[in-house]
Scaffold this active site. Structure first.
Site, PDB file in Angstrom:
ATOM      1  N   ASN A 267       0.449  10.129   3.238  1.00 19.10           N
ATOM      2  CA  ASN A 267      -0.306  11.154   2.506  1.00 19.10           C
ATOM      3  C   ASN A 267      -1.065  12.120   3.426  1.00 19.10           C
ATOM      4  OD1 ASN A 267       0.431  10.755  -0.122  1.00 19.10           O
ATOM      5  ND2 ASN A 267      -1.246   9.343  -0.607  1.00 19.10           N
TER       6      ASN A 267
ATOM      7  N   HIS B  69       0.155   1.647   0.744  1.00 16.27           N
ATOM      8  CA  HIS B  69      -0.104   2.035   2.137  1.00 16.27           C
ATOM      9  C   HIS B  69      -0.268   3.546   2.308  1.00 16.27           C
ATOM     10  CE1 HIS B  69       2.439  -1.652   1.943  1.00 16.27           C
ATOM     11  NE2 HIS B  69       1.423  -2.122   2.612  1.00 16.27           N
ATOM     12  N   CYS B  70      -0.878   4.205   1.314  1.00 13.99           N
ATOM     13  CA  CYS B  70      -1.106   5.667   1.355  1.00 13.99           C
ATOM     14  C   CYS B  70       0.184   6.464   1.542  1.00 13.99           C
ATOM     15  CB  CYS B  70      -2.090   6.074   2.461  1.00 13.99           C
ATOM     16  SG  CYS B  70      -3.684   5.310   2.332  1.00 13.99           S
ATOM     17  N   ALA B  71       1.318   5.861   1.186  1.00  8.53           N
ATOM     18  CA  ALA B  71       2.590   6.559   1.442  1.00  8.53           C
ATOM     19  C   ALA B  71       3.515   6.411   0.234  1.00  8.53           C
ATOM     20  CB  ALA B  71       3.241   6.017   2.708  1.00  8.53           C
TER      21      ALA B  71
END
Lengths: 73, 383
Positions: free
Chosen positions: B99, B340-342
Site C-alpha cells: 500500500n 500485510h498492507c498489500a
C-alpha cells in the site's frame, strides 16, 4: 592577509563530505562557522592553510564535491 | 520466544545500534547542520557517516544523493508525488505492490494519472511480456517492489530497468524487503530511484529510511512535496535545489540515523552475501519442513534463489487468525497474519480478503528456530 583560506559549501552534508575528503588527502583543515562577512548557504565552512590551496582544489575536484567558493580568510 | 516477523521489523536490535542511539543523545546532542558549534558538527558528522555507509552498501556513488527520510513510505511518496504530473503522466506498476506504493498511486489516479498494474503469476512472478506490452505507449515512471512483503518473490529489477529505460521511463524500486538482505548495486541494476527503510534488513531503528537518487537524474525534476528548515540557504524563502537538502525537511531523526549507521556498518562487516546465504539456508529448511505437511498451502516460489526468507502459508480448515494466535500463545512463535498492507499482492495470490500466515526469518534466527516453527505448524494442522 592571514595564512588561512576557507571553502564555502552549499550544504552541511557537502561540508562534512569535504572535511572527510580533505582529511583523507592529509591536509590540515578544520570546520569553522562561516564568517558572517562571507556569504554562504551553509552554517559551516572548511578552513585550510592557504599554501595548500591547489591541493584542496584538486582533492575536492577528484571527489566531485561541488563548492561555492574558495577564499582567503 | 521465536521472532519470525523480520519482514515487519528486524528484532532484536544489535547492542551497537542501541549504543549508537544513546551515544548520539548523550554526546552529540546538537542539531545537525543548524549551528557551527562542536555538538552540532558532531551530530552532523554522524548523520553524514550514515549517508556514506548507506551509499557504500547500496552502490550509490555520491553520498550526497542519499536522502534520509522517516521511513520508506515517505521516500516513495517524495519520489512519486514529487516526480509525477497526474494530468499528463502514465505510470506502470506491478500486481504485488504494498500500500505504500498503491495508495499514493491510486490517489494520483483519482487526479487523472494513467495507471497500469501489470499482473503477476500465482507465485508472484512478474509477467515480463505483459510488462513490455504495458510500456509500449511509453511511461514517465515504473514502480516495482524488489521483493514482495507477502510471499518473498523477487522481481527482476535489472530487467525491468532495461524495459523502462527503452521507452524513456524512470524506475523507482521499493527495496523495503531487500535492502540489507539481498546484495543491491543500484547503478549496476539501472535503478533511478531506490527507496528503502532502515528498520528491517538494514537493522536500524524505526523512524529511519531514505531515497537514493541516481547520479544521472537531475534533482530539479523532483518537486519537494514539503518544505521547511534545512540549515542551508537560510536567506532564501524557498527550498534549496541541491541534494540532500532539497528533499529533507526540518530536523531529522538524529539518534535513529545514528542507530541505522551502526546497523549498516554491521552489514558491511558481516557481508550482505553472508546474510543472504544464512537466510537462504533457513528458507530452504522452512520450505522443506512445511512442504511435508499435507494440509499446508505455501505461497511464493519454491526456489530459494528467487525469493527472500518471507514465507506465506495457510492451513486447511484453520483461519489465519487462529493459526497466528496459537503460534504465539502455545508455541511462542511470533508471526504476522492477514493482508500485510498489500491487498494487491493477496489478490494476485488468490488469498484476498482473509490473507495468509507469514513467517519471516531474519539474521537473528537459527535452524532450531525454524524447526520449532515447523513443529508448531504441524501440530496446529493435525488438530
Amino acid at each position: 592577509m592571514s595564512d588561512f583560506g576557507v571553502v564555502l559549501l552549499p550544504s552541511t552534508a557537502a561540508a562534512l563530505r569535504s572535511e572527510k575528503v580533505l582529511q583523507q588527502a592529509n591536509l590540515q583543515i578544520r570546520l569553522i562557522p562561516v564568517p558572517r562577512e562571507l556569504s554562504s548557504n551553509c552554517g559551516i565552512a572548511v578552513r585550510f592553510t592557504w599554501v595548500d590551496r591547489d591541493d584542496v582544489e584538486a582533492a575536492l575536484a577528484r571527489a566531485q564535491v561541488d563548492y561555492e567558493a574558495i577564499l582567503p580568510l | 520466544m521465536i521472532y519470525l516477523d523480520h519482514a515487519a521489523t528486524s528484532w532484536p536490535k544489535l547492542p551497537e545500534v542501541l549504543q549508537a542511539m544513546t551515544g548520539f543523545l548523550e554526546r552529540a546532542g546538537g542539531n545537525p547542520g543548524r549551528s557551527g558549534h562542536r555538538l552540532s558538527i558532531d551530530a552532523g558528522r554522524i548523520v553524514y557517516e550514515t549517508r556514506e555507509l548507506l551509499a557504500q552498501l547500496l552502490g550509490a556513488p555520491d553520498p550526497l544523493r542519499v536522502v534520509l527520510t522517516p521511513n520508506v513510505t515517505y521516500a516513495l511518496n517524495i519520489a512519486m508525488l514529487g516526480l509525477l504530473n497526474p494530468v499528463t503522466d502514465r505510470v506502470v506498476t506491478t500486481g504485488i505492490e504494498h500500500n505504500s506504493v498503491m495508495r499514493p498511486l491510486r490517489a494520483l489516479e483519482a487526479q487523472g494519472l494513467e495507471l497500469v498494474v501489470v499482473p503477476c503469476g500465482p507465485d508472484g512472478q512478474l509477467d515480463m511480456e505483459a510488462m513490455q506490452e504495458a510500456l509500449l505507449p511509453g511511461a514517465r515512471l515504473v514502480v516495482a517492489s524488489h521483493a514482495s512483503n507477502v510471499m518473498g518473490t523477487l522481481l527482476p529489477v535489472g530487467e525491468i530497468a532495461e524495459l523502462a529505460h527503452a521507452v524513456g521511463a524512470l524506475l523507482l524500486v521499493d527495496a523495503a524487503q531487500t535492502a540489507g538482505v539481498i546484495p543491491i548495486d543500484a547503478p549496476a541494476l539501472g535503478i533511478d530511484l531506490l527507496a528503502f527503510t532502515g528498520h528491517k534488513g538494514l537493522l536500524g531503528p524505526p523512524g529511519t529510511g531514505g531515497l537514493i537518487i541516481a547520479p544521472e537524474l537531475d534533482p530539479s525534476v523532483i518537486r519537494p512535496i514539503l518544505s521547511g528548515g534545512t540549515g542551508s540557504r537560510s536567506e532564501e524563502e524557498r527550498q534549496p535545489e541541491m541534494l540532500p537538502d532539497r528533499l529533507e525537511f526540518g530536523t531529522g531523526n538524529g539518534p535513529g540515523v545514528a542507530g541505522l549507521g551502526a546497523g549498516v556498518q554491521h552489514l558491511l562487516d558481516y557481508g550482505v552475501d553472508a546474510v543472504r546465504a544464512h537466510e537462504c539456508a533457513l528458507t530452504q529448511r522452512m520450505l522443506d519442513g512445511l512442504g511435508k505437511i499435507p494440509s499446508v498451502t505455501m505461497y511464493g516460489p519454491l526456489d530459494v534463489e528467487r525469493r527472500t526468507a518471507t514465507v506465506s502459508l495457510r492451513i486447511e480448515g484453520h483461519s489465519v487468525s487462529e493459526v497466528g494466535w496459537r503460534l504465539d500463545e502455545d508455541f511462542g512463535v511470533l508471526s504476522r497474519v492477514g493482508l500485510h498492507c498489500a491487498p494487491a499482492a493477496h489478490r494476485t495470490l488468490g488469498t484476498f480478503p482473509e490473507g495468509t500466515v507469514r513467517l519471516a526469518a531474519g539474521l537473528s534466527n537459527t535452524e532450531a528456530d525454524i524447526d520449532v516453527a515447523i513443529g508448531a505448524i504441524r501440530e496446529i494442522a493435525s488438530a
